[in-house]
Design a protein around this motif. Structure first.
Motif, mmCIF file in Angstrom:
data_model
loop_
_atom_site.group_PDB
_atom_site.id
_atom_site.type_symbol
_atom_site.label_atom_id
_atom_site.label_comp_id
_atom_site.label_asym_id
_atom_site.label_seq_id
_atom_site.Cartn_x
_atom_site.Cartn_y
_atom_site.Cartn_z
ATOM 1 N N PHE A 46 0.788 -1.231 0.000
ATOM 2 C CA PHE A 46 0.000 0.000 0.000
ATOM 3 C C PHE A 46 0.824 1.287 0.000
ATOM 4 O O PHE A 46 0.289 2.351 0.235
ATOM 5 C CB PHE A 46 -0.978 0.030 1.184
ATOM 6 N N LYS A 47 2.147 1.205 -0.231
ATOM 7 C CA LYS A 47 2.974 2.405 -0.247
ATOM 8 C C LYS A 47 3.772 2.478 -1.539
ATOM 9 O O LYS A 47 4.127 1.480 -2.120
ATOM 10 C CB LYS A 47 3.944 2.418 0.929
ATOM 11 N N LYS A 48 4.057 3.714 -1.963
ATOM 12 C CA LYS A 48 4.914 3.940 -3.125
ATOM 13 C C LYS A 48 6.348 4.115 -2.640
ATOM 14 O O LYS A 48 6.587 4.796 -1.641
ATOM 15 C CB LYS A 48 4.482 5.191 -3.888
ATOM 16 N N ARG A 49 7.293 3.514 -3.364
ATOM 17 C CA ARG A 49 8.708 3.686 -3.052
ATOM 18 C C ARG A 49 9.238 4.833 -3.895
ATOM 19 O O ARG A 49 9.030 4.875 -5.106
ATOM 20 C CB ARG A 49 9.492 2.416 -3.368
ATOM 21 N N VAL A 50 9.921 5.773 -3.272
ATOM 22 C CA VAL A 50 10.547 6.886 -3.981
ATOM 23 C C VAL A 50 12.006 6.936 -3.542
ATOM 24 O O VAL A 50 12.295 7.032 -2.347
ATOM 25 C CB VAL A 50 9.851 8.233 -3.671
ATOM 26 N N VAL A 90 23.905 14.484 -12.295
ATOM 27 C CA VAL A 90 22.499 14.192 -12.553
ATOM 28 C C VAL A 90 21.868 13.648 -11.274
ATOM 29 O O VAL A 90 22.517 12.952 -10.492
ATOM 30 C CB VAL A 90 22.318 13.200 -13.724
ATOM 31 N N ASN A 91 20.631 14.024 -11.043
ATOM 32 C CA ASN A 91 19.795 13.465 -9.979
ATOM 33 C C ASN A 91 18.602 12.796 -10.653
ATOM 34 O O ASN A 91 17.890 13.435 -11.414
ATOM 35 C CB ASN A 91 19.292 14.542 -9.028
ATOM 36 N N ILE A 92 18.404 11.521 -10.357
ATOM 37 C CA ILE A 92 17.306 10.760 -10.953
ATOM 38 C C ILE A 92 16.367 10.321 -9.845
ATOM 39 O O ILE A 92 16.797 9.747 -8.849
ATOM 40 C CB ILE A 92 17.837 9.533 -11.731
ATOM 41 N N ARG A 93 15.084 10.609 -10.022
ATOM 42 C CA ARG A 93 14.060 10.226 -9.043
ATOM 43 C C ARG A 93 13.331 8.994 -9.558
ATOM 44 O O ARG A 93 12.739 9.024 -10.641
ATOM 45 C CB ARG A 93 13.070 11.360 -8.836
ATOM 46 N N LEU A 94 13.369 7.921 -8.787
ATOM 47 C CA LEU A 94 12.684 6.679 -9.118
ATOM 48 C C LEU A 94 11.450 6.553 -8.236
ATOM 49 O O LEU A 94 11.530 6.756 -7.030
ATOM 50 C CB LEU A 94 13.603 5.476 -8.895
ATOM 51 N N LYS A 95 10.323 6.228 -8.861
ATOM 52 C CA LYS A 95 9.071 6.119 -8.112
ATOM 53 C C LYS A 95 8.349 4.860 -8.568
ATOM 54 O O LYS A 95 8.139 4.650 -9.765
ATOM 55 C CB LYS A 95 8.208 7.347 -8.374
ATOM 56 N N SER A 96 7.969 4.017 -7.617
ATOM 57 C CA SER A 96 7.290 2.765 -7.946
ATOM 58 C C SER A 96 5.781 2.960 -7.916
ATOM 59 O O SER A 96 5.281 3.958 -7.407
ATOM 60 C CB SER A 96 7.675 1.671 -6.948
#
Length: 110
Positions: A46-50, A90-96
């Motif tokens: 139930f949570k998104k990983r960032v 570079v900064n990359i944001r990953l979101k599941s």
């Protein structure tokens, strides 16, 4: 009949490329791979990983290409939040997606 077959193959290729959640910016052609990392984080129900992934070149070389491949082909996303092509960092944001894990292969080319 051949036209229908060729058209259907083309449509399937177009659809599959649109469904991919890979981030490809710049080029990897005629460049050198300088950094590679696998970003693998477990999912929580139930949570998104960032997660934020940072890269900075100590030699101040200019980045020519960035590839973040979604290995699991999930509905996650990868976005560049700072720097990128034309910069030395570079900064990359990953979101599941909700409840899923993150599994990306990140490559930086100069």
């Amino acid at each position: 009949m051949k036209c229908v077959l060729v058209l259907s193959v083309f449509v399937l290729i177009a659809i599959s490329s649109c469904l991919a959640n890979d981030l490809i910016i710049g080029t990897s052609y005629n460049t050198r791979l300088v950094w590679q990392q696998k970003a693998d984080y477990m999912g929580f129900p139930f949570k998104k990983r960032v997660k934020e992934v940072f890269y900075s070149d100590p030699g101040q070389q200019i980045i020519k290409g960035i590839i973040a491949r979604d290995i699991d082909h999930s509905a996650g996303s990868a976005t560049v939040t700072a720097g990128g092509v034309g910069f030395s960092f570079v900064n990359i944001r990953l979101k599941s997606e909700r409840g899923s894990a993150l599994n990306y292969q990140i490559e930086i080319y100069v």
